[in-house]
Write a protein that holds these residues in place. Sequence first.
Motif, PDB file in Angstrom:
ATOM      1  N   LYS A   3       0.836  -1.201   0.000  1.00 32.15           N
ATOM      2  CA  LYS A   3       0.000   0.000   0.000  1.00 32.15           C
ATOM      3  C   LYS A   3       0.868   1.247   0.000  1.00 32.15           C
ATOM      4  CE  LYS A   3      -3.746   2.213   2.587  1.00 32.15           C
ATOM      5  NZ  LYS A   3      -4.648   2.095   3.776  1.00 32.15           N
ATOM      6  N   TYR A   4       1.926   1.235   0.771  1.00 29.85           N
ATOM      7  CA  TYR A   4       2.852   2.371   0.822  1.00 29.85           C
ATOM      8  C   TYR A   4       3.494   2.590  -0.549  1.00 29.85           C
ATOM      9  CZ  TYR A   4       6.996   5.119   2.050  1.00 29.85           C
ATOM     10  OH  TYR A   4       7.969   6.086   2.114  1.00 29.85           O
ATOM     11  N   THR A  33       2.362   1.979  -3.511  1.00 31.51           N
ATOM     12  CA  THR A  33       1.474   2.470  -4.573  1.00 31.51           C
ATOM     13  C   THR A  33       1.316   3.985  -4.572  1.00 31.51           C
ATOM     14  OG1 THR A  33      -0.479   2.136  -3.156  1.00 31.51           O
ATOM     15  CG2 THR A  33       0.159   0.318  -4.629  1.00 31.51           C
ATOM     16  N   GLN A  34       1.676   4.629  -3.503  1.00 31.54           N
ATOM     17  CA  GLN A  34       1.542   6.094  -3.470  1.00 31.54           C
ATOM     18  C   GLN A  34       2.538   6.774  -4.412  1.00 31.54           C
ATOM     19  OE1 GLN A  34       3.049   8.288   0.047  1.00 31.54           O
ATOM     20  NE2 GLN A  34       3.838   6.289   0.766  1.00 31.54           N
TER      21      GLN A  34
END
Length: 243
Positions: free
Chosen positions: A136-137, A139-140
Amino acid sequence: MNIKQIVSTSAAVVAAGAMCVCVAPAAFADSAQSGTVVSSRSFPKAGSSQTNLLAESTSTSTDDGSNWGGLENLDVPQTESPAEKQAALEAAQKAADEAAAAQTAAEEAASRSEQRTAIPQVDLGKMTGSGAELAKYATQFQGSPYVAAGNTPSGWDCSGFVQYVFAQFGISLPRSSGAQATVGTPVGSIAEAQPGDILANGIHAAIYIGNGQVINALNPYQGTQITDLSVFGGNAYSIRRVM
């Protein structure tokens, strides 16, 4: 005067006349023999030309109402020097190159947009565990630039991106994609892969986010994107778990 004197005088006159007639041809004959032609001018001497051929010509003025048969209204095209023609050609070529570059950039942007739309989105919010948090981190950073040998958000290559993301979670990885393909624990197949696993070979490295997708730094034109596994071009890769 008696008759004898008259006759003597007349004879003397005739003799003198005959001498003149004989002398004149002799004079002309002498002139001809010496090569000299004697002539007389029967016309006045012409004056010498006073034209100065080196002098600048000057324009003459005409009345405003003069009629030149329409010549005064002709639109005569101005010719260009070779330097001006070359400059015009270079300007036209530059404009064409800029237009082509803009068109290419627009087409690439459209292609990237279509590619993102075609890839099923992964809902990392429903996933738990440290690997899911790392994915998730990662994908930023979609859209971050690609810079060869870089390893920061201002610009990175594929392995530099993977190295940076794992470093934020306290994990130190080697710099090259080939070395990253050997870290951690091997995973047998993509069906067993989990978000946060590393997919790597000697050419490319990426972070798996689930559903057959990875986030990776691609090239200077595409930057950092989410793609499917076709990004490996059919080449074999390792799946490694370090979390």
